[in-house]
Design an enzyme around this catalytic site. Structure first.
Site, PDB file in Angstrom:
ATOM      1  N   GLU A  20      48.566  15.615   7.960  1.00  0.00           N
ATOM      2  CA  GLU A  20      49.589  14.818   8.645  1.00  0.00           C
ATOM      3  C   GLU A  20      49.035  13.473   9.131  1.00  0.00           C
ATOM      4  OE1 GLU A  20      52.489  15.761   8.288  1.00  0.00           O
ATOM      5  OE2 GLU A  20      52.632  17.947   8.391  1.00  0.00           O
ATOM      6  N   HIS A  46      50.687  17.339  17.465  1.00  0.00           N
ATOM      7  CA  HIS A  46      51.685  18.071  16.679  1.00  0.00           C
ATOM      8  C   HIS A  46      51.416  19.564  16.818  1.00  0.00           C
ATOM      9  CE1 HIS A  46      54.106  19.608  13.436  1.00  0.00           C
ATOM     10  NE2 HIS A  46      53.060  19.919  12.691  1.00  0.00           N
ATOM     11  N   HIS A  49      53.432  23.856  16.732  1.00  0.00           N
ATOM     12  CA  HIS A  49      54.499  24.698  16.177  1.00  0.00           C
ATOM     13  C   HIS A  49      54.993  25.684  17.234  1.00  0.00           C
ATOM     14  CE1 HIS A  49      52.642  24.297  11.796  1.00  0.00           C
ATOM     15  NE2 HIS A  49      53.060  23.146  12.290  1.00  0.00           N
ATOM     16  N   GLU A 106      63.456  19.535  35.813  1.00  0.00           N
ATOM     17  CA  GLU A 106      62.454  18.470  35.735  1.00  0.00           C
ATOM     18  C   GLU A 106      62.481  17.701  34.410  1.00  0.00           C
ATOM     19  OE1 GLU A 106      59.296  18.532  38.113  1.00  0.00           O
ATOM     20  OE2 GLU A 106      60.845  19.362  39.407  1.00  0.00           O
ATOM     21  N   HIS A 119      60.105  23.360  11.908  1.00  0.00           N
ATOM     22  CA  HIS A 119      58.667  23.118  11.741  1.00  0.00           C
ATOM     23  C   HIS A 119      57.937  22.980  13.079  1.00  0.00           C
ATOM     24  CE1 HIS A 119      55.327  20.842   9.351  1.00  0.00           C
ATOM     25  NE2 HIS A 119      54.856  21.312  10.484  1.00  0.00           N
TER      26      HIS A 119
HETATM   27  P1  13P Z   1      46.779  20.553   8.596  1.00  0.00           P
HETATM   28  O1  13P Z   1      45.999  21.844   8.533  1.00  0.00           O
HETATM   29  O2  13P Z   1      46.603  19.712   7.347  1.00  0.00           O
HETATM   30  O3  13P Z   1      46.491  19.775   9.859  1.00  0.00           O
HETATM   31  O4  13P Z   1      48.318  20.924   8.601  1.00  0.00           O
HETATM   32  C1  13P Z   1      48.869  21.761   9.584  1.00  0.00           C
HETATM   33  C2  13P Z   1      50.283  21.429   9.877  1.00  0.00           C
HETATM   34  O5  13P Z   1      50.774  21.784  10.927  1.00  0.00           O
HETATM   35  C3  13P Z   1      51.081  20.674   8.883  1.00  0.00           C
HETATM   36  O6  13P Z   1      52.277  20.196   9.426  1.00  0.00           O
HETATM   37 ZN    ZN Z   2      52.917  21.366  11.179  1.00  0.00          ZN
END
Ligand code: 13P
Ligand code: ZN
Length: 273
Positions: A116, A140, A142, A170, A211
């Site tokens: 990413e 980033h 999940h 909040e 995602h």
């Molecule tokens: P990477 O292992 O390449 O960082 O990818 C993980 C991910 O969350 C892709 O969106």
């Molecule tokens: Zn991801």
């Protein structure tokens, strides 16, 4: 100074570990990057190695020419970052054109930056310019409840912002501009990077349908705190929605206006209409 003794590398690894403990990083899910201040680069210069070749970023980030970033590696597990920082993460330098990077520290097992990287760097460029250089962290992850929300609501910035603001008092103070949402897209390329960076011009949070989320902030703590807050609010939304699809009461537009007035926050007008 050794990179691993620097405050930024310690905070980087701590965030990764905190995210793993929270359950936001199954397997290699998620990635993290930090735009390193010039003086911190100088402080660790003795450890930087400029012998590796430049590689394509996959997009152009002209304003980031010459900047250094600490980034997690592709395929690396967040659960390992704290104990094996040098193997799971690295430092890259952006070339003078903003189209290439080279590894100057880390990725000791032969790894390379996250898939990413285009999204991270395009977000960094947008946020660096929008905040006069204040924002340095892009994260980033999940988190399950935010992802679950993207199956239940239309992909619309205002609808997501209002549900998240309403779920916990909040929230409007922590993300007063709201959140951006983008439909499902193939991860890892320039297309999703462009869509995300467009949202980052307005917001500090971009939700990727089915995602995860991208958050931007000035410090590791505030960026992680932002992701944590959005996910906590999403968890409350999912709990309520799991019991009923009809709320008996909620925080109203008038309540948000009163909150903004009393706390002196600049709430997005668009979200209050
Ligand atoms: P990477 O292992 O390449 O960082 O990818 C993980 C991910 O969350 C892709 O969106
Ligand atoms: Zn991801």
């Amino acid at each position: 100074m050794k990179v691993l003794d620097s405050d930024f590398a310690k905070s980087f690894a701590k965030l990764a570990n905190d995210g793993f403990i929270m359950g936001y990083h199954e397997r290699n899910g998620g990635n993290l990057s930090y735009r390193i201040p010039k003086e911190s680069v100088e402080a660790v210069k003795e450890e930087l190695d400029y012998s590796k070749p430049f590689a394509d970023i996959g997009t152009a980030v002209a304003s980031l020419a010459g900047e250094y970033f600490m980034v997690t590696g592709t395929g690396q597990y967040f659960q390992n970052v704290l104990e094996r920082t040098e193997e799971t993460s690295g430092i890259i330098e952006i070339d003078s054109t903003g189209t290439k990077y080279r590894i100057v520290w880390g990725f000791s097992g032969g790894g390379r930056p996250t898939s990413e990287l285009p999204s991270h760097l395009m977000n960094h460029e947008v946020k660096m310019l929008a905040t006069n250089g204040k924002h340095r962290v892009i994260y980033h992850c999940h988190p399950a409840n935010v992802i679950a929300m993207t199956f239940l609501l239309p992909i619309d910035d205002k609808i997501f912002t209002r549900e998240l603001w309403e779920s916990m008092t909040e929230c409007p103070m922590i993300f007063p501009s709201g959140v951006g949402v983008i439909p499902w897209m193939v991860p890892g390329g320039r297309e999703i990077a462009v869509a995300t960076s467009e949202k980052m011009k307005k917001y500090d949070v971009a939700i990727w349908a089915h995602h995860g989320i991208f958050c931007s902030g000035d410090t590791f703590d505030s960026t992680f705190g932002l992701a944590h807050t959005v996910e906590k609010s999403a968890e409350i939304y999912i709990k309520v929605r799991s019991v009923t699809d009809k709320k008996l009461q909620t925080i109203t537009t008038r309540d948000f206006i009163a909150l903004a007035r009393d706390f002196g926050i600049d709430l997005s007008e668009e979200m209050l209409k």
